[in-house]
Scaffold this motif. Structure first.
Motif, mmCIF file in Angstrom:
data_model
loop_
_atom_site.group_PDB
_atom_site.id
_atom_site.type_symbol
_atom_site.label_atom_id
_atom_site.label_comp_id
_atom_site.label_asym_id
_atom_site.label_seq_id
_atom_site.Cartn_x
_atom_site.Cartn_y
_atom_site.Cartn_z
ATOM 1 N N GLU A 11 -10.033 45.913 -8.059
ATOM 2 C CA GLU A 11 -10.127 45.900 -9.650
ATOM 3 C C GLU A 11 -9.853 44.720 -10.541
ATOM 4 O O GLU A 11 -10.681 44.223 -11.414
ATOM 5 C CB GLU A 11 -9.209 47.033 -10.339
ATOM 6 C CG GLU A 11 -9.866 48.615 -10.314
ATOM 7 C CD GLU A 11 -11.274 48.547 -10.934
ATOM 8 O OE1 GLU A 11 -11.606 48.407 -11.971
ATOM 9 O OE2 GLU A 11 -12.218 48.855 -9.992
ATOM 10 N N SER A 12 -8.632 44.067 -10.146
ATOM 11 C CA SER A 12 -8.424 42.892 -10.702
ATOM 12 C C SER A 12 -9.325 41.856 -10.451
ATOM 13 O O SER A 12 -9.442 41.188 -11.373
ATOM 14 C CB SER A 12 -7.078 42.530 -10.115
ATOM 15 O OG SER A 12 -5.952 43.549 -10.459
ATOM 16 N N LYS A 13 -9.687 41.776 -9.120
ATOM 17 C CA LYS A 13 -10.627 40.548 -8.791
ATOM 18 C C LYS A 13 -11.781 40.750 -9.641
ATOM 19 O O LYS A 13 -12.708 39.484 -9.923
ATOM 20 C CB LYS A 13 -10.686 40.810 -7.368
ATOM 21 C CG LYS A 13 -9.658 40.207 -6.403
ATOM 22 C CD LYS A 13 -10.208 39.897 -5.124
ATOM 23 C CE LYS A 13 -8.758 40.018 -4.302
ATOM 24 N NZ LYS A 13 -9.039 40.429 -2.749
ATOM 25 N N LYS A 14 -12.239 41.813 -10.116
ATOM 26 C CA LYS A 14 -13.573 41.795 -10.887
ATOM 27 C C LYS A 14 -13.282 41.130 -12.344
ATOM 28 O O LYS A 14 -14.218 40.662 -12.865
ATOM 29 C CB LYS A 14 -13.680 43.501 -11.242
ATOM 30 C CG LYS A 14 -14.390 44.336 -9.972
ATOM 31 C CD LYS A 14 -14.586 45.518 -10.492
ATOM 32 C CE LYS A 14 -14.926 46.454 -9.292
ATOM 33 N NZ LYS A 14 -14.900 47.829 -9.603
ATOM 34 N N GLU A 15 -12.053 40.984 -12.515
ATOM 35 C CA GLU A 15 -11.697 40.312 -13.818
ATOM 36 C C GLU A 15 -12.043 38.847 -13.751
ATOM 37 O O GLU A 15 -12.054 38.153 -14.717
ATOM 38 C CB GLU A 15 -10.431 40.754 -14.230
ATOM 39 C CG GLU A 15 -10.118 41.573 -15.722
ATOM 40 C CD GLU A 15 -11.049 42.184 -16.123
ATOM 41 O OE1 GLU A 15 -11.693 41.626 -16.991
ATOM 42 O OE2 GLU A 15 -11.471 43.412 -15.869
ATOM 43 N N PHE A 16 -12.087 38.341 -12.543
ATOM 44 C CA PHE A 16 -12.063 36.858 -12.453
ATOM 45 C C PHE A 16 -13.193 36.416 -13.180
ATOM 46 O O PHE A 16 -13.281 35.290 -13.587
ATOM 47 C CB PHE A 16 -12.106 36.622 -10.918
ATOM 48 C CG PHE A 16 -10.871 36.966 -10.170
ATOM 49 C CD1 PHE A 16 -9.717 37.474 -10.773
ATOM 50 C CD2 PHE A 16 -10.628 36.169 -8.925
ATOM 51 C CE1 PHE A 16 -8.357 37.450 -9.947
ATOM 52 C CE2 PHE A 16 -9.433 36.340 -8.172
ATOM 53 C CZ PHE A 16 -8.467 37.092 -8.715
ATOM 54 N N LYS A 17 -14.311 37.232 -13.081
ATOM 55 C CA LYS A 17 -15.712 36.670 -13.700
ATOM 56 C C LYS A 17 -15.508 36.555 -15.092
ATOM 57 O O LYS A 17 -16.247 35.778 -15.530
ATOM 58 C CB LYS A 17 -16.720 37.620 -13.255
ATOM 59 C CG LYS A 17 -17.090 37.701 -11.741
ATOM 60 C CD LYS A 17 -18.538 37.738 -11.421
ATOM 61 C CE LYS A 17 -19.048 37.716 -10.118
ATOM 62 N NZ LYS A 17 -18.055 37.001 -9.290
ATOM 63 N N VAL A 32 -7.714 27.047 -7.681
ATOM 64 C CA VAL A 32 -8.780 27.478 -8.794
ATOM 65 C C VAL A 32 -10.383 27.369 -7.993
ATOM 66 O O VAL A 32 -10.961 28.457 -8.594
ATOM 67 C CB VAL A 32 -9.103 26.045 -9.847
ATOM 68 C CG1 VAL A 32 -10.370 26.010 -10.665
ATOM 69 C CG2 VAL A 32 -7.938 25.971 -10.698
ATOM 70 N N GLU A 33 -10.879 26.937 -7.059
ATOM 71 C CA GLU A 33 -12.021 26.939 -6.275
ATOM 72 C C GLU A 33 -12.009 28.404 -5.898
ATOM 73 O O GLU A 33 -12.933 29.040 -5.910
ATOM 74 C CB GLU A 33 -12.313 25.903 -5.120
ATOM 75 C CG GLU A 33 -12.622 24.463 -5.927
ATOM 76 C CD GLU A 33 -12.725 23.505 -4.796
ATOM 77 O OE1 GLU A 33 -13.223 22.277 -5.351
ATOM 78 O OE2 GLU A 33 -12.256 23.576 -3.571
ATOM 79 N N GLU A 34 -10.736 28.799 -5.094
ATOM 80 C CA GLU A 34 -10.795 30.215 -4.621
ATOM 81 C C GLU A 34 -10.903 31.212 -5.644
ATOM 82 O O GLU A 34 -11.732 32.068 -5.551
ATOM 83 C CB GLU A 34 -9.432 30.453 -4.001
ATOM 84 C CG GLU A 34 -9.312 29.709 -2.534
ATOM 85 C CD GLU A 34 -7.970 29.665 -1.841
ATOM 86 O OE1 GLU A 34 -7.814 29.416 -0.776
ATOM 87 O OE2 GLU A 34 -7.114 30.283 -2.579
ATOM 88 N N LEU A 35 -10.023 30.938 -6.822
ATOM 89 C CA LEU A 35 -10.137 32.073 -7.899
ATOM 90 C C LEU A 35 -11.691 32.252 -8.412
ATOM 91 O O LEU A 35 -12.338 33.233 -8.584
ATOM 92 C CB LEU A 35 -9.425 31.786 -8.947
ATOM 93 C CG LEU A 35 -7.820 31.894 -8.601
ATOM 94 C CD1 LEU A 35 -6.814 31.307 -9.672
ATOM 95 C CD2 LEU A 35 -7.404 33.476 -8.287
#
Ligand code: NAD
Length: 453
Positions: free
Chosen positions: A77-83, A61-64
């Protein structure tokens, strides 16, 4: 998509809050997709959903939260969704969701029986989240983990009923929608594969089908019941296991009559209805596990399977068979295994993916250790060797082709793209004059005389 009158008091399809429990290879892409799609793919109606990602693993969870996906399956692109996703690790948190989707591991125990401990634990967590909810609509509980038919309704539903005091199909509803993703495969991802859905009554089944239909480009298949959807998932993987077992058996027969298995398969594939499978090691946590879920439910209901376990046993024995073939060849070529320099290329359970769970390439190394050999290993997808436990190896951080060291035996265990691109001259650079190449994946040019399954 027609939105019918909602007798079950189900949440609003377009503005619900979704909590995905278990953010691994399956759960994270699902949370990302629910977050990414802003317009329903079927109705074009605006989606105003809130996505929560819950995992018991604090580090994950901390990493995400800091934008890192250690599975390396998420692109930029997907990582932008993490926010846009609320990641939570605290099991006492108030998770005020409408839909709870469980995607936790469902492995087997040391006797090859289903280990449902993660699933039961996650279901208990959901029950506790449901108790604390502040919503007037009924919660929906969906399982995506692979299970044997009956698990959702016989194991998980009673847990929710007992903890919450709510009544199944009156106060809460449920569904099963198996995941079919193929990590490492950029062409077959969550949204490009038809998704099987199911629900605990017809209204819930339609709701869940529309729910997934709103984000899955390839569309959905509404199964007639939860049990059918559960059975379909384990059967898909069992069918693959059996088909690979059959070509593995063919490979063993071909060895006895001195012909090449791939030549036989190429010839047979010229028939219109011949099914293409390649021989090989069957590892990982799906194909080599799911058949046991099917045999478990069969046995539980008084039926002993005839071919499922036969295929499983044959596939499980392939690593020892490969090493025996290498030992035979080594004797012919007067190569002593304990003194030889052996290189194993590819350790993950499948190509272009960093997952090493239940990797049969690791079994090869364990068997080599028993033959008093500590092989060199190289896998461009493995950066951290801490998880490589209970066997001895010498880990190469850089491609052996850069070292230009020579080896007596090279085993190609996993066909990562990096290995496929190597041409025959370069392979020769890392081989001693008297060498054996065992090519489990059929990627080495025949001019190098590789041994193959
Ligand atoms: N990986 C695949 O290719 C694949 C494909 C299809 C289906 N499946 C099935 O999907 C399920 C999940 O597989 P995966 O590969 O994503 O597993 P995974 O190990 O990658 O991820 C599971 C996550 O669940 C978390 N977790 C475990 N127990 C938990 C709990 N009680 N509460 C919250 N989080 C918990 C873990 O910390 C982990 O992050 C399994 O049933 C698997 O068989 C996997």
């Amino acid at each position: 998509m027609v939105i019918k009158k909602n007798k079950c008091n189900l949440p609003d399809l377009f503005s619900c809050t979704i909590c995905v429990i278990g953010l691994g290879y399956v759960g994270l892409p699902l949370a990302i997709e629910f977050s990414r799609v802003k317009k329903c793919l079927k109705t074009s109606k605006k989606l105003n959903r809130k996505i929560i990602g819950f995992d018991l693993n604090k580090k994950r969870v901390e990493e995400l939260i800091s934008g890192i996906d250690s599975t390396e399956e998420s692109d930029e692109e997907s990582k932008k969704e993490f926010k846009s996703i609320t990641f939570i690790n605290d099991k006492n948190a108030d998770i005020n969701a409408d839909i709870f989707i469980i995607s936790v591991p469902t492995p087997i125990d040391h006797e090859n029986n289903p280990d449902l401990s993660f699933l039961k634990n996650a279901t208990e967590l959901v029950a506790n989240f449901i108790i604390k909810r502040d919503k007037i609509t009924s919660p929906i509980f969906i399982i995506e983990s692979t299970v044997y038919p009956g698990t959702t309704e016989e194991i998980c539903v009673p847990i929710i009923e007992n903890i919450t005091g709510l009544k199944y199909n009156k106060d809460f509803f449920c569904g099963y929608s198996p995941e079919r993703i193929n990590p490492g495969d950029k062409n077959h991802n969550l949204t490009s594969i038809v998704k099987v859905t199911s629900g605990s009554n017809s209204e819930t089944a339609s709701w869940i089908n529309d729910f997934y239909g709103s984000i899955i480009k390839a569309g959905t298949f509404k199964s007639k019941s939860i049990r059918i959807a559960e059975a379909a998932k384990v059967f898909e993987n069992t069918q693959r296991d059996i088909n690979i077992a059959l070509v593995n058996e063919l490979a063993k027969i071909c060895k006895t009559i001195n012909i090449d298995t791939l030549d036989v398969l190429n010839a047979a594939e010229s028939k219109w209805n011949f099914l293409s499978f390649r021989p090989g090691l069957v590892g990982g946590h799906c194909i080599s596990v799911d058949p046991y879920y099917l045999t478990y439910v069969a046995k539980k209901n008084g039926y002993t399977t005839d071919i499922v376990l036969a295929g499983r046993n044959l596939n499980d024995g392939m690593s020892s068979w490969v090493i025996k073939e290498i030992l035979k060849e080594a004797t012919k070529k007067k190569i002593k295994i304990s003194n030889s320099k052996i290189l194993v290329l590819g350790l993950t359970f499948k190509e272009n993916c960093k997952d090493i769970r239940n990797s049969k390439a690791i079994d090869l190394i364990k068997i080599l250790n028993k033959e008093n050999n500590i092989p060199y290993i190289y896998d461009p997808f493995i950066k951290d060797t801490n998880k490589l436990k209970n066997f001895d190896f010498k880990f190469l951080n850089r491609s052996p082709l850069l070292h230009k060291d020579k080896y007596d035996i090279v085993i190609i265990a996993t066909a990562h793209d990096e290995f496929k691109k190597i041409n025959s001259n370069i392979w020769s650079d890392i081989l001693n004059e008297n060498y054996i190449i065992y090519d489990l994946k059929g990627i080495i040019p025949r001019c190098l005389n590789p041994l193959r399954i």
